[in-house]
Design an enzyme around this catalytic site. Structure first.
Site, PDB file in Angstrom:
ATOM      1  CE1 TYR A 145       4.953  -6.097   2.344  1.00 20.55           C
ATOM      2  CE2 TYR A 145       7.221  -6.608   3.161  1.00 20.55           C
ATOM      3  CZ  TYR A 145       5.539  -6.680   2.362  1.00 20.55           C
ATOM      4  OH  TYR A 145       5.680  -7.761   1.505  1.00 20.55           O
ATOM      5  CE  LYS A 149       2.848  -8.904   3.734  1.00 25.04           C
ATOM      6  NZ  LYS A 149       1.837 -10.231   3.151  1.00 25.04           N
ATOM      7  CB  THR A 210      22.858  -9.366  -2.573  1.00 27.04           C
ATOM      8  OG1 THR A 210      22.561  -9.744  -1.121  1.00 27.04           O
ATOM      9  CG2 THR A 210      24.595  -8.979  -2.636  1.00 27.04           C
ATOM     10  CD  GLN A 276      24.855 -10.848   3.955  1.00 26.01           C
ATOM     11  OE1 GLN A 276      25.562 -10.842   2.916  1.00 26.01           O
ATOM     12  NE2 GLN A 276      24.417 -10.709   5.437  1.00 26.01           N
TER      13      GLN A 276
HETATM   14  P1  NAD Z   1       0.991  -5.713  -5.081  1.00 30.52           P
HETATM   15  O1  NAD Z   1       1.021  -4.257  -4.279  1.00 30.52           O
HETATM   16  O2  NAD Z   1       1.433  -5.372  -7.049  1.00 30.52           O
HETATM   17  O3  NAD Z   1      -0.440  -6.141  -4.884  1.00 30.52           O
HETATM   18  C1  NAD Z   1      -0.945  -6.101  -3.750  1.00 30.52           C
HETATM   19  C2  NAD Z   1      -2.745  -6.584  -3.539  1.00 30.52           C
HETATM   20  O4  NAD Z   1      -3.126  -6.077  -2.196  1.00 30.52           O
HETATM   21  C3  NAD Z   1      -3.017  -4.931  -4.430  1.00 30.52           C
HETATM   22  O5  NAD Z   1      -4.026  -5.060  -5.660  1.00 30.52           O
HETATM   23  C4  NAD Z   1      -3.549  -3.695  -3.992  1.00 30.52           C
HETATM   24  O6  NAD Z   1      -4.843  -3.117  -4.123  1.00 30.52           O
HETATM   25  C5  NAD Z   1      -4.358  -4.896  -2.931  1.00 30.52           C
HETATM   26  N1  NAD Z   1      -4.759  -4.481  -1.242  1.00 30.52           N
HETATM   27  C6  NAD Z   1      -3.337  -3.289  -0.029  1.00 30.52           C
HETATM   28  N2  NAD Z   1      -4.372  -3.622   0.389  1.00 30.52           N
HETATM   29  C7  NAD Z   1      -5.348  -3.912   0.612  1.00 30.52           C
HETATM   30  C8  NAD Z   1      -7.479  -4.684   1.777  1.00 30.52           C
HETATM   31  N3  NAD Z   1      -6.663  -3.506   2.611  1.00 30.52           N
HETATM   32  N4  NAD Z   1      -7.854  -4.857   1.452  1.00 30.52           N
HETATM   33  C9  NAD Z   1      -7.799  -5.625  -0.375  1.00 30.52           C
HETATM   34  N5  NAD Z   1      -6.716  -5.550  -0.947  1.00 30.52           N
HETATM   35  C10 NAD Z   1      -5.301  -4.557  -0.948  1.00 30.52           C
HETATM   36  O7  NAD Z   1       2.411  -6.453  -4.629  1.00 30.52           O
HETATM   37  P2  NAD Z   1       2.304  -8.450  -5.216  1.00 30.52           P
HETATM   38  O8  NAD Z   1       3.635  -8.335  -5.323  1.00 30.52           O
HETATM   39  O9  NAD Z   1       1.597  -8.446  -5.956  1.00 30.52           O
HETATM   40  O10 NAD Z   1       2.551  -8.326  -3.562  1.00 30.52           O
HETATM   41  C11 NAD Z   1       1.944  -9.563  -2.885  1.00 30.52           C
HETATM   42  C12 NAD Z   1       1.559  -9.914  -1.423  1.00 30.52           C
HETATM   43  O11 NAD Z   1       2.801 -10.994  -1.570  1.00 30.52           O
HETATM   44  C13 NAD Z   1       1.570  -9.614  -0.811  1.00 30.52           C
HETATM   45  O12 NAD Z   1       0.551  -9.595   0.692  1.00 30.52           O
HETATM   46  C14 NAD Z   1       2.992  -8.871  -0.191  1.00 30.52           C
HETATM   47  O13 NAD Z   1       3.822  -8.372   0.847  1.00 30.52           O
HETATM   48  C15 NAD Z   1       3.441 -10.493  -0.832  1.00 30.52           C
HETATM   49  N6  NAD Z   1       5.111 -10.824  -0.651  1.00 30.52           N
HETATM   50  C16 NAD Z   1       5.716  -9.933  -2.317  1.00 30.52           C
HETATM   51  C17 NAD Z   1       7.242  -9.659  -2.856  1.00 30.52           C
HETATM   52  C18 NAD Z   1       7.519  -9.788  -4.282  1.00 30.52           C
HETATM   53  O14 NAD Z   1       8.258  -9.684  -3.960  1.00 30.52           O
HETATM   54  N7  NAD Z   1       6.397  -9.094  -5.408  1.00 30.52           N
HETATM   55  C19 NAD Z   1       7.917 -10.479  -2.021  1.00 30.52           C
HETATM   56  C20 NAD Z   1       7.487 -10.648  -0.267  1.00 30.52           C
HETATM   57  C21 NAD Z   1       5.997 -11.318   0.149  1.00 30.52           C
END
Ligand code: NAD
Ligand code: UDP
Ligand code: UDP
Length: 316
Positions: A145, A149, A210, A276
């Site tokens: 991951y 990223k 944290t 943290q």
């Molecule tokens: P989530 O797992 O609910 O959503 C991710 C979505 O991507 C899901 O609907 C999943 O089915 C879809 N997906 C995964 N692999 C795929 C693929 N190969 N093709 C098409 N769709 C695919 O997670 P989230 O919290 O909604 O995160 C959304 C984005 O934000 C992600 O990229 C994540 O890395 C980023 N992000 C989220 C957070 C957080 O705290 N929520 C923090 C940092 C980054």
């Protein structure tokens, strides 16, 4: 002005809220998702809207569409899920980014990347400013991951330099709210579900690590502001709430708020778990005029309400 907008990962937690908000703002939405961690249930209420279209598709394969803007969110975000099939996680972050950048290049669309605070790894600088290059293990269990990223950010900046692509990179910090998956494995959903079921809350390690938690509505707002900012502002920009809590404090807060009978139990700390994390949001404040408005107590209350209804519905 109405735009045609593609959201990859649109059936996920953040994506579904973003779809909802952009539809409300009058835009036409294409929601692409392979439903790995997202579900159609998250967007079912949008399906009857003529401006909304759902396409089941895996972003590691090419995609040919015509849109004005792309929000690239496709990727599992919970450690449990991104570690389930780590090779697929790297493919999603890297091949997915290449495909979406190739698409953006062909149709001259503006593209925003949902990057992450994980690019900072287990940070040795606190709080983390965007200028910090991070402390990331390239071969650990979080690397699929974190490095995926990081590579995606590299690709975004190279498409920008090499092909003049209009890019935006948001480094998202821990965000929570309704429509997180109940079995998602992330801390807020785990604790709330455990508390509502009156089963022990599982704190990993001694709970002194944290995190800083941002409510989903604040996050959606900053992503849209970033997309709409001048082309000269591309980021990366930290997006998150800078109020920091220990995981133990969070556990206690959730127990108090739900009036739960749960006790707290301690489980081993997973490898490479950052000690943290707290965003320095000076840049977002200055360039986007944004800062989070919703305090943890208020956001947790709404999230508890959501999970309470969900668990009740599942019991009926
Ligand atoms: P989530 O797992 O609910 O959503 C991710 C979505 O991507 C899901 O609907 C999943 O089915 C879809 N997906 C995964 N692999 C795929 C693929 N190969 N093709 C098409 N769709 C695919 O997670 P989230 O919290 O909604 O995160 C959304 C984005 O934000 C992600 O990229 C994540 O890395 C980023 N992000 C989220 C957070 C957080 O705290 N929520 C923090 C940092 C980054
Ligand atoms: N691509 C896509 N949709 C498009 C255009 C490109 O999915 O509308 C994918 C395609 O798989 C391609 C990748 O994006 O391999 C990168 O495209 P780019 O034009 O940058 O490079 P190339 O085609 O030379 O590999
Ligand atoms: N965590 C915990 N109990 C849980 C789930 C997570 O103590 O049931 C801890 C985890 O070890 C980490 C923090 O809570 O220190 C945040 O974990 P999460 O998976 O939500 O996101 P991360 O920020 O680690 O990606």
């Amino acid at each position: 002005m109405q735009k045609r907008i593609l959201i990859t990962g649109g059936a996920g937690f953040l994506g579904s809220h973003l779809c909802e908000r952009l539809l409300k703002d009058g835009h036409e939405l294409l929601c692409v998702d392979n439903c790995f961690t997202g579900t159609k249930q998250n967007i079912i209420h949008l399906m009857t809207n003529p401006n909304f279209e759902f396409i089941r598709h895996d972003v590691t394969f090419p995609l040919y569409l015509e849109v004005d803007e792309i929000y690239n969110l496709a990727c599992p975000a919970s450690p449990v899920h991104y570690q389930h099939d780590p090779v697929q996680t790297t493919k999603t972050t890297v091949h997915g980014a290449i495909n979406m950048l190739g698409l953006a290049k062909r149709i001259k669309a503006k593209i925003l990347q949902a990057s992450t605070s994980e690019v900072y790894g287990d940070p040795s600088i606190h709080p983390q400013p965007e200028t910090y290059w991070g402390n990331v293990n390239p071969i650990g269990i979080r690397s699929c991951y974190d490095e995926g990223k990081r590579c995606a950010e590299t690709l975004f900046f190279d498409y920008h330099r090499q092909h003049n692509l209009r890019i935006k990179v948001a480094r998202i910090f821990n965000t929570y709210g309704p429509r997180m998956h109940p079995d998602d494995g992330r801390v807020v959903s785990n604790f709330i579900v455990q508390a509502l079921k009156n089963i022990p809350l599982t704190v990993y390690g001694d709970g002194s690590q944290t995190r800083s938690f941002c409510y989903v509505d604040d996050l959606v707002e900053v992503l849209i502001r970033l997309m709409e900012s001048p082309d000269t502002f591309i980021g990366p920009v930290n997006t998150g709430n800078p109020v920091e809590f220990t995981i133990l404090e969070l556990a206690q807060k959730v127990i108090d708020m739900t009036g739960s009978k749960s006790e707290i139990i301690f489980k081993p700390l997973p490898n490479d778990d950052p000690k943290q994390r707290k965003p320095d949001i000076t840049l977002a404040k200055k360039e986007l005029g944004w800062e989070p408005k919703i305090k943890l107590n208020e956001g947790l209350k709404k999230t508890v309400e959501y999970f309470d209804n969900l668990l009740k519905a599942n019991r009926d």
